[in-house]
Design a protein around this motif. Structure first.
Motif, PDB file in Angstrom:
ATOM      1  N   ARG A  13       0.964  -1.176   0.053  1.00  0.00           N
ATOM      2  CA  ARG A  13       0.001  -0.277   0.080  1.00  0.00           C
ATOM      3  C   ARG A  13       0.890   1.099   0.141  1.00  0.00           C
ATOM      4  NH1 ARG A  13      -5.520   0.927   2.310  1.00  0.00           N
ATOM      5  NH2 ARG A  13      -5.817   3.013   2.575  1.00  0.00           N
ATOM      6  N   GLN A  14       1.946   1.263   0.771  1.00  0.00           N
ATOM      7  CA  GLN A  14       2.930   2.362   0.992  1.00  0.00           C
ATOM      8  C   GLN A  14       3.539   2.511  -0.356  1.00  0.00           C
ATOM      9  OE1 GLN A  14       5.608   1.763   4.245  1.00  0.00           O
ATOM     10  NE2 GLN A  14       7.058   3.113   3.337  1.00  0.00           N
ATOM     11  N   ILE A  15       3.907   1.544  -1.125  1.00  0.00           N
ATOM     12  CA  ILE A  15       4.779   1.743  -2.461  1.00  0.00           C
ATOM     13  C   ILE A  15       3.685   1.937  -3.543  1.00  0.00           C
ATOM     14  CG2 ILE A  15       5.664   0.141  -4.164  1.00  0.00           C
ATOM     15  CD1 ILE A  15       6.634  -1.714  -2.095  1.00  0.00           C
ATOM     16  N   ARG A  16       2.263   1.668  -3.271  1.00  0.00           N
ATOM     17  CA  ARG A  16       1.298   2.144  -4.235  1.00  0.00           C
ATOM     18  C   ARG A  16       1.058   3.708  -4.264  1.00  0.00           C
ATOM     19  NH1 ARG A  16      -1.792  -2.167  -3.047  1.00  0.00           N
ATOM     20  NH2 ARG A  16      -2.738  -0.926  -1.428  1.00  0.00           N
ATOM     21  N   ASN A  17       1.113   4.041  -2.964  1.00  0.00           N
ATOM     22  CA  ASN A  17       1.057   5.543  -2.572  1.00  0.00           C
ATOM     23  C   ASN A  17       1.999   6.459  -3.034  1.00  0.00           C
ATOM     24  OD1 ASN A  17      -1.554   4.858  -1.652  1.00  0.00           O
ATOM     25  ND2 ASN A  17      -0.867   5.005   0.574  1.00  0.00           N
ATOM     26  N   GLU A  18       3.332   5.937  -2.829  1.00  0.00           N
ATOM     27  CA  GLU A  18       4.366   6.574  -3.353  1.00  0.00           C
ATOM     28  C   GLU A  18       4.526   6.750  -4.779  1.00  0.00           C
ATOM     29  OE1 GLU A  18       7.111   4.996   0.443  1.00  0.00           O
ATOM     30  OE2 GLU A  18       7.722   4.244  -1.647  1.00  0.00           O
TER      31      GLU A  18
END
Ligand SMILES: CC(C)(COP(=O)(O)OP(=O)(O)OC[C@H]1O[C@@H](n2cnc3c(N)ncnc32)[C@H](O)[C@@H]1OP(=O)(O)O)[C@@H](O)C(=O)NCCC(=O)NCCS
Length: 158
Positions: free
Chosen positions: A146-151
């Motif tokens: 999720r963090q990678i998607r947001n970044e």
């Protein structure tokens, strides 16, 4: 809102692959497997949310090994993590020859589903209750994705 366990919504679909699912050489089309993946993920999400859920994105879908006509496809889907209205569903696809033989892990996929209210707006889903070390590990990895998607969204836009 009362939480729900991972096991309460985990699903497993089993279907035999026929000529209708494959090319002339007997290899099952990727799209057929994708449909089964999406369908199993949607069912797990709906069971957890108790609401209509739509596919927002497919984060990863890898085909590790081919599937052939006559293979029995076993598609397992479970909730890895939940946000406010979104759920990450992990899907594992395995195949085994109908005459018996080794079961192969053929596909892995992670999908984000979003629960909708009766007006079609994203709506809160129940918290996820984790019961095993494996479920905790899956949740950690889902949060990382999720963090990678947001970044990625911030860096590439969209
Ligand atoms: C998915 C959809 C409902 C999101 O609507 P939206 O107005 O962008 O919703 P929001 O911005 O309020 O986001 C709602 C949630 O979805 C998540 N989300 C939205 N777009 C996303 C995407 N592309 N990838 C991953 N998650 C996404 C948000 O992170 C948020 O999660 P949270 O509530 O857990 O924090 C909307 O884009 C839609 O209807 N898409 C079409 C779905 C569809 O037709 N699918 C194929 C057939 S089922």
């Amino acid at each position: 809102m009362e939480g729900r366990t991972v096991s309460a919504s985990t699903v497993q679909f089993v279907r035999t692959m026929t000529q209708l699912d494959a090319n002339l050489a007997g290899n099952v089309h990727g799209g057929v497997i994708m449909r089964e993946v999406d369908s199993a993920a949607g069912t797990a999400a709906v069971r957890h949310a108790g609401r209509l859920c739509v596919t927002a994105s497919i984060d990863e879908l890898s085909f590790h090994e081919p599937v052939f006509v006559g293979d029995i496809l076993i598609v397992s889907a479970s909730i890895n993590d939940v946000g406010r209205s979104s759920l990450e569903v992990g899907v594992k696809v395995e195949a085994e020859p109908w005459r018996g033989g080794e079961r192969r892990h053929t596909t892995t996929a992670y999908l984000v589903m979003v629960a909708l209210d009766d007006e079609g707006h994203p709506v809160e889903v129940p918290p996820l209750i984790l019961e095993t070390e494996e479920e905790r590990r899956r949740q950690e990895q889902a949060r990382l994705r999720r963090q990678i998607r947001n970044e990625r969204r911030v860096r590439l836009g969209g």
